[in-house]
Design an enzyme around this catalytic site. Sequence first.
Site, PDB file in Angstrom:
ATOM      1  N   GLY A 213      62.151 -28.593 122.053  1.00 39.40           N
ATOM      2  CA  GLY A 213      60.734 -28.709 121.766  1.00 39.40           C
ATOM      3  C   GLY A 213      60.100 -29.895 122.463  1.00 39.40           C
TER       4      GLY A 213
ATOM      5  N   ASP B 133      64.072 -36.921 111.845  1.00 41.27           N
ATOM      6  CA  ASP B 133      65.292 -36.228 112.270  1.00 41.27           C
ATOM      7  C   ASP B 133      66.513 -36.619 111.443  1.00 41.27           C
ATOM      8  OD1 ASP B 133      64.074 -34.757 114.263  1.00 41.27           O
ATOM      9  OD2 ASP B 133      64.363 -36.309 115.775  1.00 41.27           O
TER      10      ASP B 133
END
Length: 427
Positions: A94, A315
């Site tokens: 991404g 994350d």
Amino acid sequence: MDLKVQPKSSLRGNIKMPGDKSISHRSVMIGSLAAGKTEVSGFLTGEDCLNTAKAFQNMGVKIEGLGSEEMVIHGVGLNGLQEPESILDVGNSGTSMRLMLGILSGQDFYSVITGDESLSQRPMARVTDPLKEMGAEIYGRDNGNLAPLTVRGQELTNLEYDSPVASAQVKSCILLAGLQADGATIVNEPEKSRDHTERMLEYFGAEVEVSGLQVSVKGRPALKGKKITVPSDISSAAFFLVAALINQDSELVLENVGLNPTRAGILEVLDEMEADYELLDERLENKEPIADIKVKSSDLKATTIGGEVIPKLIDEIPILAVAATQAEGRTVIKDAAELRVKETDRISAMVTELKKLGIEVEEKEDGMIIEGPQSIQGGVQCQSYGDHRIAMSLAVAGLIAKEDIVITNTDCIKTSFPNFIDLIDEI
């Protein structure tokens, strides 16, 4: 590939994590837009970053040493990229797609960018909408929200954009597009997101101004090639930080870890959880703070993870959920709805798999609640959902399980941490 994880105790050793993923991506992108050579050491050789490099090769950039940690990028300048001869396929990345859309929008050629099945379902309107405000022509499924995306490069105009989300990918995309527009391009964020792009652009010679939650870059800079030392990725280090903390009689030294304050939210949370760690040999390289981290087994305390710290550890939330299973008290993870549009729905995935491992966990729309400490049972088969961070988080949980666990479809680990399994064995 399926991965069988056996319980282990007493993790010990000095280990070096792979290079920072975010900085590796940006070294290729900004190095390609600079004039002259950019020498990169410590480059992450995971699939995501290699796909970025291959995409720029497809646009005429010469890159020596592709596939190794040491690379030389022969930059072509802001207007030196060439129309690619084939579709730019960035796989599962991404970051590659969103940031490259900013670059492609201002180039004088036609291009098509795509990714794998997972990436083709991730929302791109968050970057294509502001790029269209700058004059970009971008076409794709769902009115330019879903890849594959076609870009007809245009003369861009500068923009002041109020981002509805604190996203480094959105901010970086707009700033990279702004390099190709006259005047200053400005991004205002609701909270501060990671700032690797601003730091590297300034390092390469761009005129960047940061004031609170506002970042601006002046267009048409004369970027010059530089030497880049990529620190170890704190998002990768997070798995071994938690592994040592929750495993008895363990002590690890994680070498050369990047401690960018917009990325080091996990350390703030671990402070609240009373984790036993210390920073050694703190230093600064190419405008990025770095240190070694010494971490030991700890009796963790529960905490609430939410608010302004979330962009700094988005994350790391899957592995923090594993840490929470071993912390005393109730851990609340909130304000993390962004996790639902990552490589998979990471909230749903972690809740589902932790329950398989015998953990009582309550799913919320923007996070989860975990009471601790709880025993991880094992003796089951877990899914990775094709998501590298889910796979590695479950592997760390397996190290303290009562029985072996099997994790399916773990080839995805290669996207960010090619030697993860080898390092687990090494310690």
